[in-house]
Design an enzyme around this catalytic site. Structure first.
Site, PDB file in Angstrom:
ATOM      1  N   TYR A 113       0.942  -1.088   0.018  1.00 44.01           N
ATOM      2  CA  TYR A 113       0.135   0.069  -0.010  1.00 44.01           C
ATOM      3  C   TYR A 113       0.971   1.252  -0.044  1.00 44.01           C
ATOM      4  O   TYR A 113       1.993   1.141   0.353  1.00 44.01           O
ATOM      5  CB  TYR A 113      -0.825   0.133   1.179  1.00 44.01           C
ATOM      6  N   CYS A 114       0.261   2.338  -0.456  1.00 40.56           N
ATOM      7  CA  CYS A 114       0.904   3.709  -0.268  1.00 40.56           C
ATOM      8  C   CYS A 114      -0.103   4.320   0.314  1.00 40.56           C
ATOM      9  O   CYS A 114      -0.693   3.985   1.322  1.00 40.56           O
ATOM     10  CB  CYS A 114       1.382   4.302  -1.592  1.00 40.56           C
ATOM     11  N   PHE A 115      -0.120   5.850   0.194  1.00 34.61           N
ATOM     12  CA  PHE A 115      -0.889   6.536   1.263  1.00 34.61           C
ATOM     13  C   PHE A 115      -2.434   6.395   0.768  1.00 34.61           C
ATOM     14  O   PHE A 115      -3.114   6.318   1.649  1.00 34.61           O
ATOM     15  CB  PHE A 115      -0.673   8.272   1.195  1.00 34.61           C
TER      16      PHE A 115
END
EC number: 2.9.1.3
Length: 364
Positions: free
Chosen positions: A95-97
């Protein structure tokens, strides 16, 4: 273990699913999840440069700069780290933001390296929102608090109960002037994340009535989440009334024996003893104004002499001489006063085992 649906956040956390966090180190340091590992697409300086470019020149220019900054050997090294994580954790996610561009680029580069790896829909932001909502939802469920003077074993009992939620454990701080551990206290975000995951796991086991320690609004530097703190102000309390000698024995085990061992394990024999003595002195310093300067200096001297005796001959006897007056003259009157304002909420009193048995029976 089979892979849960990436949108089933509850099962992700309940199953301790491995998570690869693609955000920059500074983002990760502010807050992450208990099973996440930081394997950033961009380092802090790279992210800052790309962010500035995005604001000034738009997405296309920012993407071009990102590829310019992360290419060649740098790209190969990062993809190798991602690949190693994916191979070690075939049931995990990345995941990223927000689950957007950084996740997509990571997936694309992994695919080029021969690995298909799923991302979290909505990214960190969606996971974090889910955990905040979890705390608020659990705070609305039935609860009972464990009260009692310092050293009554409230935290021990919380952890022995199947439906106990350990706020101090989630904060990694015991909540008093002497409450810090050798390891750093968790950030506010990490405290809330760990707490929410513990709540989810208790719910998964079928519990609907939870037991907490009677805490103040702040544990070290961490604030108890507002919804939970407000609910605790109205909760029933079971009070542990253990003798002073029993309480001092627990405090010596926790604050003296354990902390000395942990400091030496971390820092080595010589520096460990120095830092252990400094830890106890700082704890005393934190309450000096309430003790009064003369009493503070006297107790500090007794405390530090006890540390020296412990180092020379292993004796713990001297610690009774500062802990007992600290309990009788400072902590006990303070908590007795605080508890007097909650008298209408006290539903049971007894020694440790009596309170534990009552909670087991009444909070099923």
């Amino acid at each position: 273990m089979s892979r849960p649906n990436c949108e089933d956040f509850r099962q992700l956390f309940v199953n301790d699913t491995p998570l690869m966090d693609m955000r920059a180190p500074v983002e990760f340091a502010q807050g992450a999840f208990p099973t996440s590992v930081n394997r950033p697409l961009m380092l802090d300086s790279e992210r800052e440069a790309v962010g500035t470019c995005y604001k000034e020149q738009g997405q296309e220019a920012a993407l071009a700069l990102g590829h310019e900054l992360v290419h060649g050997d740098i790209k190969a090294e990062r993809v190798a780290q991602w690949k190693a994580f994916c191979e070690a954790n075939p049931n995990g996610y990345l995941y990223c933001f927000r689950g957007g561009l950084r996740s997509e680029i990571t997936q694309q580069w992994l695919k080029e390296a021969g690995i298909e790896y799923p991302k979290i829909v909505g990214g960190y932001k969606a996971l974090r929102r889910f955990l905040i909502d979890t705390i608020e939802q659990v705070a609305a469920q039935p609860m009972t608090l464990i009260g009692g003077n310092t050293g009554c074993g409230k935290t021990i009992m919380v952890n022995e109960l199947g439906n106990g939620i350990d706020l101090e454990g989630a904060a990694n701080h015991r909540g008093s002037s002497f409450g810090r551990y050798v390891t750093e206290q968790r950030t506010q975000i990490n405290f809330e994340n760990v707490l929410a995951v513990e709540m989810l796991k208790k719910q998964e086991r079928g519990f609907t009535h939870f037991v907490y320690e009677d805490e103040g609004r702040i544990i070290g530097s961490a604030n108890v989440p507002l919804a939970l703190n407000e609910a605790m102000q109205h909760a029933k309390i079971a009070v542990v009334n253990d003798p002073v000698d029993v309480r001092i024995g627990r405090l010596i085990d926790d604050y003296v024996v354990r902390m000395q061992r942990d400091f030496v394990a971390r820092d080595g024999e010589e520096l460990g003893w120095i830092n252990f003595a400094e830890y106890l002195a700082r704890g005393m310093f934190g309450i000096r104004k309430r003790l009064g300067l003369e009493r503070y200096e006297a107790l500090l001297n007794v405390q530090q002499q006890a540390v020296k005796a412990m180092q020379i001959n292993g004796s713990l006897d001297g610690h009774d001489d500062w802990l007992r007056p600290l309990l009788v003259e400072y902590y006990d009157p303070m908590y007795t006063y605080q508890l007097s304002k909650k008298a209408d909420r006290i539903v049971f009193r007894g020694e440790y085992d009596e309170v534990k048995d009552w909670l087991v029976e009444k909070t099923k």
